[in-house]
Structures are given as C-alpha cells and as structure tokens.
Design a protein around this motif. Structure first.
Motif, PDB file in Angstrom:
ATOM      1  N   PRO A 210       0.841  -1.196   0.000  1.00 44.17           N
ATOM      2  CA  PRO A 210       0.000   0.000   0.000  1.00 44.17           C
ATOM      3  C   PRO A 210       0.881   1.253   0.000  1.00 44.17           C
ATOM      4  CG  PRO A 210      -0.045  -1.080   2.150  1.00 44.17           C
ATOM      5  CD  PRO A 210       0.763  -1.949   1.240  1.00 44.17           C
ATOM      6  N   VAL A 211       0.323   2.352  -0.496  1.00 43.43           N
ATOM      7  CA  VAL A 211       1.079   3.607  -0.525  1.00 43.43           C
ATOM      8  C   VAL A 211       0.764   4.421   0.721  1.00 43.43           C
ATOM      9  CG1 VAL A 211       1.177   3.669  -3.039  1.00 43.43           C
ATOM     10  CG2 VAL A 211      -0.677   4.842  -1.872  1.00 43.43           C
ATOM     11  N   GLY A 212       1.638   5.355   1.033  1.00 39.69           N
ATOM     12  CA  GLY A 212       1.429   6.242   2.164  1.00 39.69           C
ATOM     13  C   GLY A 212       0.562   7.431   1.788  1.00 39.69           C
ATOM     14  N   GLY A 213       0.418   8.334   2.726  1.00 38.23           N
ATOM     15  CA  GLY A 213      -0.462   9.485   2.554  1.00 38.23           C
ATOM     16  C   GLY A 213      -0.069  10.405   1.424  1.00 38.23           C
ATOM     17  N   VAL A 214       1.218  10.705   1.285  1.00 33.37           N
ATOM     18  CA  VAL A 214       1.657  11.631   0.242  1.00 33.37           C
ATOM     19  C   VAL A 214       1.371  11.041  -1.137  1.00 33.37           C
ATOM     20  CG1 VAL A 214       3.672  12.762  -0.791  1.00 33.37           C
ATOM     21  CG2 VAL A 214       3.367  12.789   1.685  1.00 33.37           C
ATOM     22  N   SER A 215       1.780   9.800  -1.349  1.00 32.42           N
ATOM     23  CA  SER A 215       1.550   9.165  -2.659  1.00 32.42           C
ATOM     24  C   SER A 215       0.059   8.986  -2.927  1.00 32.42           C
ATOM     25  CB  SER A 215       2.258   7.813  -2.735  1.00 32.42           C
ATOM     26  OG  SER A 215       3.651   7.993  -2.825  1.00 32.42           O
ATOM     27  N   GLY A 216      -0.705   8.595  -1.902  1.00 30.29           N
ATOM     28  CA  GLY A 216      -2.145   8.431  -2.075  1.00 30.29           C
ATOM     29  C   GLY A 216      -2.826   9.727  -2.464  1.00 30.29           C
ATOM     30  N   ASN A 217      -2.397  10.833  -1.868  1.00 36.16           N
ATOM     31  CA  ASN A 217      -2.954  12.140  -2.199  1.00 36.16           C
ATOM     32  C   ASN A 217      -2.577  12.558  -3.609  1.00 36.16           C
ATOM     33  OD1 ASN A 217      -2.217  15.367  -2.063  1.00 36.16           O
ATOM     34  ND2 ASN A 217      -4.242  14.829  -1.256  1.00 36.16           N
ATOM     35  N   ARG A 218      -1.324  12.332  -3.988  1.00 37.65           N
ATOM     36  CA  ARG A 218      -0.889  12.672  -5.351  1.00 37.65           C
ATOM     37  C   ARG A 218      -1.669  11.866  -6.383  1.00 37.65           C
ATOM     38  NH1 ARG A 218       5.593  12.547  -4.095  1.00 37.65           N
ATOM     39  NH2 ARG A 218       5.785  14.716  -3.363  1.00 37.65           N
ATOM     40  N   GLU A 219      -1.842  10.568  -6.107  1.00 37.99           N
ATOM     41  CA  GLU A 219      -2.582   9.701  -7.023  1.00 37.99           C
ATOM     42  C   GLU A 219      -4.024  10.181  -7.156  1.00 37.99           C
ATOM     43  OE1 GLU A 219      -4.234   5.244  -6.726  1.00 37.99           O
ATOM     44  OE2 GLU A 219      -2.050   5.395  -6.524  1.00 37.99           O
ATOM     45  N   ALA A 220      -4.661  10.522  -6.045  1.00 37.07           N
ATOM     46  CA  ALA A 220      -6.042  11.011  -6.080  1.00 37.07           C
ATOM     47  C   ALA A 220      -6.142  12.297  -6.894  1.00 37.07           C
ATOM     48  CB  ALA A 220      -6.566  11.220  -4.658  1.00 37.07           C
ATOM     49  N   SER A 221      -5.157  13.176  -6.750  1.00 36.40           N
ATOM     50  CA  SER A 221      -5.156  14.424  -7.517  1.00 36.40           C
ATOM     51  C   SER A 221      -5.019  14.160  -9.010  1.00 36.40           C
ATOM     52  CB  SER A 221      -4.017  15.337  -7.044  1.00 36.40           C
ATOM     53  OG  SER A 221      -4.255  15.762  -5.727  1.00 36.40           O
ATOM     54  N   LEU A 222      -4.167  13.213  -9.368  1.00 33.92           N
ATOM     55  CA  LEU A 222      -3.986  12.872 -10.784  1.00 33.92           C
ATOM     56  C   LEU A 222      -5.277  12.305 -11.381  1.00 33.92           C
ATOM     57  CD1 LEU A 222      -0.436  11.258 -10.578  1.00 33.92           C
ATOM     58  CD2 LEU A 222      -1.026  13.409 -11.743  1.00 33.92           C
ATOM     59  N   ILE A 223      -5.907  11.395 -10.657  1.00 35.83           N
ATOM     60  CA  ILE A 223      -7.171  10.814 -11.126  1.00 35.83           C
ATOM     61  C   ILE A 223      -8.217  11.914 -11.277  1.00 35.83           C
ATOM     62  CG2 ILE A 223      -9.091   9.290 -10.504  1.00 35.83           C
ATOM     63  CD1 ILE A 223      -6.960   7.496  -9.103  1.00 35.83           C
ATOM     64  N   THR A 224      -8.275  12.821 -10.317  1.00 37.81           N
ATOM     65  CA  THR A 224      -9.239  13.925 -10.368  1.00 37.81           C
ATOM     66  C   THR A 224      -9.017  14.785 -11.600  1.00 37.81           C
ATOM     67  OG1 THR A 224      -9.464  13.963  -7.965  1.00 37.81           O
ATOM     68  CG2 THR A 224     -10.083  15.978  -9.152  1.00 37.81           C
ATOM     69  N   ASP A 225      -7.755  15.145 -11.872  1.00 40.85           N
ATOM     70  CA  ASP A 225      -7.456  16.000 -13.025  1.00 40.85           C
ATOM     71  C   ASP A 225      -7.852  15.331 -14.341  1.00 40.85           C
ATOM     72  OD1 ASP A 225      -6.493  17.933 -11.316  1.00 40.85           O
ATOM     73  OD2 ASP A 225      -4.376  17.542 -11.735  1.00 40.85           O
ATOM     74  N   VAL A 226      -7.494  14.057 -14.491  1.00 37.59           N
ATOM     75  CA  VAL A 226      -7.846  13.348 -15.728  1.00 37.59           C
ATOM     76  C   VAL A 226      -9.365  13.192 -15.829  1.00 37.59           C
ATOM     77  CG1 VAL A 226      -7.606  11.191 -17.037  1.00 37.59           C
ATOM     78  CG2 VAL A 226      -5.608  12.163 -15.863  1.00 37.59           C
ATOM     79  N   ASN A 227     -10.019  12.883 -14.714  1.00 39.58           N
ATOM     80  CA  ASN A 227     -11.466  12.699 -14.735  1.00 39.58           C
ATOM     81  C   ASN A 227     -12.210  14.001 -15.042  1.00 39.58           C
ATOM     82  OD1 ASN A 227     -13.554  10.719 -14.495  1.00 39.58           O
ATOM     83  ND2 ASN A 227     -14.155  11.677 -12.574  1.00 39.58           N
ATOM     84  N   LEU A 228     -11.744  15.123 -14.502  1.00 40.23           N
ATOM     85  CA  LEU A 228     -12.386  16.409 -14.811  1.00 40.23           C
ATOM     86  C   LEU A 228     -12.274  16.732 -16.298  1.00 40.23           C
ATOM     87  CD1 LEU A 228     -11.353  18.552 -11.710  1.00 40.23           C
ATOM     88  CD2 LEU A 228     -13.656  17.743 -12.309  1.00 40.23           C
ATOM     89  N   TRP A 229     -11.087  16.506 -16.874  1.00 37.39           N
ATOM     90  CA  TRP A 229     -10.919  16.706 -18.311  1.00 37.39           C
ATOM     91  C   TRP A 229     -11.872  15.792 -19.084  1.00 37.39           C
ATOM     92  CZ3 TRP A 229      -9.464  12.831 -21.654  1.00 37.39           C
ATOM     93  CH2 TRP A 229      -9.287  13.212 -22.983  1.00 37.39           C
ATOM     94  N   ASN A 230     -11.939  14.517 -18.652  1.00 35.93           N
ATOM     95  CA  ASN A 230     -12.773  13.544 -19.357  1.00 35.93           C
ATOM     96  C   ASN A 230     -14.270  13.882 -19.251  1.00 35.93           C
ATOM     97  OD1 ASN A 230     -12.724  10.926 -20.858  1.00 35.93           O
ATOM     98  ND2 ASN A 230     -14.097  10.377 -19.181  1.00 35.93           N
ATOM     99  N   ARG A 231     -14.687  14.408 -18.123  1.00 36.89           N
ATOM    100  CA  ARG A 231     -16.102  14.800 -17.990  1.00 36.89           C
ATOM    101  C   ARG A 231     -16.465  15.899 -18.976  1.00 36.89           C
ATOM    102  NH1 ARG A 231     -17.925  14.641 -11.646  1.00 36.89           N
ATOM    103  NH2 ARG A 231     -17.664  12.391 -11.420  1.00 36.89           N
ATOM    104  N   GLN A 232     -15.511  16.786 -19.236  1.00 37.78           N
ATOM    105  CA  GLN A 232     -15.768  17.860 -20.193  1.00 37.78           C
ATOM    106  C   GLN A 232     -15.767  17.347 -21.627  1.00 37.78           C
ATOM    107  OE1 GLN A 232     -12.776  20.792 -19.346  1.00 37.78           O
ATOM    108  NE2 GLN A 232     -13.859  21.572 -17.552  1.00 37.78           N
ATOM    109  N   THR A 233     -14.851  16.437 -21.945  1.00 36.15           N
ATOM    110  CA  THR A 233     -14.705  15.971 -23.330  1.00 36.15           C
ATOM    111  C   THR A 233     -15.559  14.747 -23.643  1.00 36.15           C
ATOM    112  OG1 THR A 233     -12.848  14.507 -22.823  1.00 36.15           O
ATOM    113  CG2 THR A 233     -12.321  16.813 -23.407  1.00 36.15           C
ATOM    114  N   GLN A 234     -15.838  13.927 -22.628  1.00 31.58           N
ATOM    115  CA  GLN A 234     -16.593  12.674 -22.785  1.00 31.58           C
ATOM    116  C   GLN A 234     -16.003  11.781 -23.877  1.00 31.58           C
ATOM    117  OE1 GLN A 234     -20.782  13.581 -23.140  1.00 31.58           O
ATOM    118  NE2 GLN A 234     -20.803  14.645 -21.188  1.00 31.58           N
TER     119      GLN A 234
END
Length: 189
Positions: free
Chosen positions: A43-67
């Motif tokens: 498992p990853v620690g807090g810093v890596s988990g937060n970075r990963e969540a931010s990356l997923i959020t950024d890609v998902n926000l872009w994808n919601r706009q472009t579909q």
C-alpha cells in the motif's frame, strides 16, 4: 511492506484462476507480469495516495468535459494483450474501445490496454520495475504514458514508436493527441 514478486515459472495460472486469486484475497493488491510473475503491491502512504487522487481527479475532470473515454483508478487490473495483468495508478481508455468490450469483459479484468496511463513512483518503489511496466504497456498498445518520479524530480514520457523522453520538474505535460487539450502541471500545487 515492500513489493514482493513471486516467480511462478512452470506454473500455468489461467486468466480465470488469476482473477479468482485476486477475488478471494481482496486485502492484497496483485499484478501479473507478462513473464507470469505475481507481484504483490504494497500500500502507498499518505503523500503518494494524495498525489494519485489528484492525478485521477485531473484526468477525470478533463474527461467529464470531453466525454472521450473512461477513467480508471489504481484498483483496476487490465488484462494486457501480451499476457500481463497490470494496474496503472491512473488509466484512460477511449470510449469506442471500451464500448467494444462485452459486459462481462468490462466487469472482470478488462482485456484491453489503456490508451493513456500514469505510474507514480512512491517512496518505496524501485524505478526499474516501473520502467519495465511502462514498456509492457507500450508493447500492449499504450499510446501515451507518464512515469512521474518525485524522488528524481523528473517525468519519463512514453510514446508509441519513440524513445523515452525525460523532462525535469517543474513541467507542463501535454495530453497530446491522445488526451486533446489536457495539460498537467507538475509538481501539483
């Protein structure tokens, strides 16, 4: 815990058996390399988990706009064409490719390579296995991939039929023609 690799040489584990192994051991995160090795991920620690969540959020926000596709988390295992079963930290598949899969294929470990993937090196990850994993994605059809390496303050950019490009932090990464209009500034604010 560090990552553990089990050598299953001369042990033939079918796709269905690997799927069942993962299902009955839900507290463990497994991958399987193209060579058939079972990788037990720590498992990853807090810093890596937060970075990963931010990356997923950024890609998902872009994808919601472009579909244009579907976004996946690191909990998703993709059954790659070369025989590996891998879980990128962030993955994206074009909508038409995802829609071509059957409902059962979508429900289990999708037999498809992501068009785009991000691997984020955590503090305990050795760099060489991550590079091999990125190459495995490329060999399976990946169009664009980023290996983000905070320890060495660089990003390795993987593209089809091109040598790996290494850029230093800070960097503005383009989704190019794979994720049109997507830009990621790293390190994250």
């Amino acid at each position: 815990m560090t990552t553990v690799v089990l050598n299953l040489e001369n042990v033939d584990l079918s796709d269905e058996q690997f799927y069942r192994l993962c299902q009955v051991n839900r507290d463990w995160q497994f991958e399987r390399t193209a060579k058939g090795e079972i990788v037990i991920m720590s498992p990853v620690g807090g810093v890596s988990g937060n970075r990963e969540a931010s990356l997923i959020t950024d890609v998902n926000l872009w994808n919601r706009q472009t579909q244009l596709g579907i976004v996946f988390s690191s909990s998703t295992i993709f059954r790659l064409p070369n025989g590996g079963d891998r879980s990128p930290d962030v993955a994206w598949v074009r909508l038409e490719r995802w829609s071509a899969l059957t409902e059962e294929e979508q429900e289990k470990f999708p037999p498809i390579c992501p068009d785009f993937a991000i691997e984020l090196r955590s503090r305990t990850d050795a760099i060489q296995p991550l590079r091999e994993k990125m190459q495995e994605y490329l060999n399976s059809g990946l169009q664009l991939g980023w290996l983000i390496n905070p320890q060495d303050r660089q990003v390795e950019i993987y593209r089809r039929d091109r040598t790996v490009e290494i850029v230093q932090f800070p960097v503005s990464l383009s989704g190019e023609d794979v994720l049109p209009g997507f830009v990621l500034n790293w390190p994250l604010a």
